[in-house]
Design an enzyme around this catalytic site. Structure first.
Site, PDB file in Angstrom:
ATOM      1  N   ASP A 242      -4.615   5.000   7.215  1.00 35.42           N
ATOM      2  CA  ASP A 242      -3.754   4.590   6.433  1.00 35.42           C
ATOM      3  C   ASP A 242      -4.365   5.054   4.999  1.00 35.42           C
ATOM      4  O   ASP A 242      -3.974   4.365   4.080  1.00 35.42           O
ATOM      5  CB  ASP A 242      -3.210   3.216   6.490  1.00 35.42           C
ATOM      6  N   GLY A 258      -2.330  -0.334  -1.225  1.00 35.26           N
ATOM      7  CA  GLY A 258      -3.048   0.896  -0.350  1.00 35.26           C
ATOM      8  C   GLY A 258      -4.501   1.193  -0.910  1.00 35.26           C
ATOM      9  O   GLY A 258      -4.789   0.808  -1.982  1.00 35.26           O
TER      10      GLY A 258
HETATM   11  C1  NCD Z   1       0.855   3.189   1.284  1.00 35.55           C
HETATM   12  C2  NCD Z   1       0.691   3.957   0.072  1.00 35.55           C
HETATM   13  O1  NCD Z   1       0.190   3.567  -0.886  1.00 35.55           O
HETATM   14  O2  NCD Z   1       1.366   5.166   0.206  1.00 35.55           O
HETATM   15  N1  NCD Z   1       0.405   1.721   0.971  1.00 35.55           N
HETATM   16  C3  NCD Z   1      -0.169   0.837   1.502  1.00 35.55           C
HETATM   17  O3  NCD Z   1      -0.380  -0.357   1.016  1.00 35.55           O
HETATM   18  N2  NCD Z   1      -0.336   1.154   3.016  1.00 35.55           N
HETATM   19  C4  NCD Z   1       2.135   3.163   1.887  1.00 35.55           C
HETATM   20  C5  NCD Z   1       1.990   2.546   3.398  1.00 35.55           C
HETATM   21  O4  NCD Z   1       1.577   2.934   4.249  1.00 35.55           O
HETATM   22  O5  NCD Z   1       2.842   1.494   3.762  1.00 35.55           O
HETATM   23 ZN    ZN Z   2       0.576   4.540   5.300  1.00 36.35          ZN
HETATM   24 ZN    ZN Z   3       2.909   1.309   5.859  1.00 39.45          ZN
END
Ligand code: NCD
Ligand code: ZN
Ligand code: ZN
Ligand code: ZN
Length: 375
Positions: A242, A258
């Protein structure tokens, strides 16, 4: 001939879950910087998520993304098509029929991006018409995704499962012979940050309170432990990072969900191996073998011509300090693991048979190819 001495040779890591931010958000990351970060850390293939600007919800946008990645990425890549809240199912069918993608990502909870789908009719149609649906689903939405997959779907991949409670839901569905079948399998993804970080670490400094925010949010130490246990019981299918880079200024200014991840995922797992938390076989399975199977990566090249090798060489005994003994390649310029002392580091990355990274030096010629999948 390559002399790798006492090091570990393993398949290149395949990261099913990254946000490379191109096009539209390239001040955070782009295919050049993101793929260099992958190359350094031992990821030879990344799959990119659709929450860019514009979103990857039309064939045209997908093709444009492929063009950009082909020019810039030094590792191999693939794309998840995006389900849209404005019902793009006809477009989705066209993309899948043309073989331009074989997976669809949908967002069932609020997170970074504008892609939340709340309309049950659209959700149903997405599941009816795709091979494998990757979901951002938290809590009750996990139950809903499992139901949708059972009633309409052909495969479900639950992204970034953060907690004991949520992973238990997925494990019990995976064990249920009616919910998890050959016709509609269920896969579970766990991220490094939900294994190595928790609310205690987040709340320990004012800076971490801002930096360590993501969706799904970090949970308790006991959740870390449950996730590790599940991994060792064979109940988790993949480690996906992620990788979701944002600038540090954005993170400190207001809560922004993120964090970056591709540069540290393998090293963190090898360090965990050194601490007796996981076997090398399990690391290989969750980071290489299972992602290849789930994404149906086809064997490239004909056997008699030789396969195109995606291989890495890991020094499992190398001691190093994150952000001190390496340079951060991601454009966001930071890592949540700064100053962590790790044992284990990627030392060489071979993509499509060519050395693209060796002992701290990236061979910066774009050599990545779009990954094809078999029917
Ligand atoms: C991700 C992003 O910033 O694109 N953010 C996160 O908190 N994981 C989006 C996601 O995967 O939910
Ligand atoms: Zn993600
Ligand atoms: Zn996500
Ligand atoms: Zn919990």
């Amino acid at each position: 001939i390559i002399d790798v001495e006492e090091k570990l040779i393993m398949p290149g890591v395949i990261d099913v879950h990254t946000h490379m931010r191109e096009p539209g958000i390239t001040y955070k990351e782009d295919f050049t910087t993101g793929s260099r970060a992958c190359a350094k850390a031992g990821i030879t293939t990344f799959y990119d998520m659709p929450n860019t600007i514009p979103t990857t919800t039309t064939l045209e946008n997908l093709l444009e993304k492929k063009k950009l990645a082909s020019k810039k990425s030094i590792v191999n890549f693939g794309f998840h098509f995006g389900g849209s809240k404005n019902d793009n199912v006809e477009e989705m069918k066209k993309v899948l029929r043309n073989g331009e993608a074989n997976t669809v990502k949908i967002f069932m909870n609020v997170t970074t991006g504008e892609m939340l789908i709340e309309d049950d009719k659209i959700l149903k149609k997405v599941f009816e018409n795709s091979e494998l649906v990757l979901v951002h689903a938290e809590n009750d939405m996990i139950d809903k995704a499992i139901e949708l997959n059972k009633n309409y779907g052909k495969g479900l991949y639950v992204c970034h499962i953060p907690s004991a409670e949520e992973l238990k839901k997925v494990i019990s569905a995976k064990k249920n012979k009616e919910l998890n079948t050959k016709e509609h399998p269920i896969y579970a993804e766990v991220t490094p940050h939900h294994l190595f970080l928790n609310t205690e670490i987040r709340e320990s400094t004012e800076r971490n309170k801002m930096l360590l925010r993501m969706k799904p949010e970090l949970r308790e130490k006991s959740d870390n432990e449950f996730l590790w246990e599940a991994i060792n019981q064979g109940e988790v299918d993949t480690i996906g990072t992620d990788h979701a880079p944002h600038l540090i200024s954005e993170k400190l200014e207001k809560i922004t969900f993120g964090m970056p991840g591709v540069e540290t995922s393998l090293a963190l797992m090898i360090n965990a191996f050194n601490e007796g938390k996981i076997s090398l076989e399990t690391i290989q399975k969750l980071m290489c073998e299972n992602p290849a199977k789930i994404m149906k990566i086809e064997k490239r090249g004909k056997l008699q011509e030789g396969f195109f090798a995606d291989i890495i060489v890991v020094d499992t005994q190398k001691d190093w300090i994150v952000g001190v003994d390496d340079t951060i390649e991601s454009k966001c310029g930071w890592t949540p693991y700064e100053n962590w002392k790790l044992k284990g580091k990627n030392t060489m990355t071979i993509v499509n048979g060519k050395i693209i990274y060796e002992n701290g030096k990236i061979n910066d010629i774009p050599k990545g190819k779009e990954i094809k999948f078999s029917e």
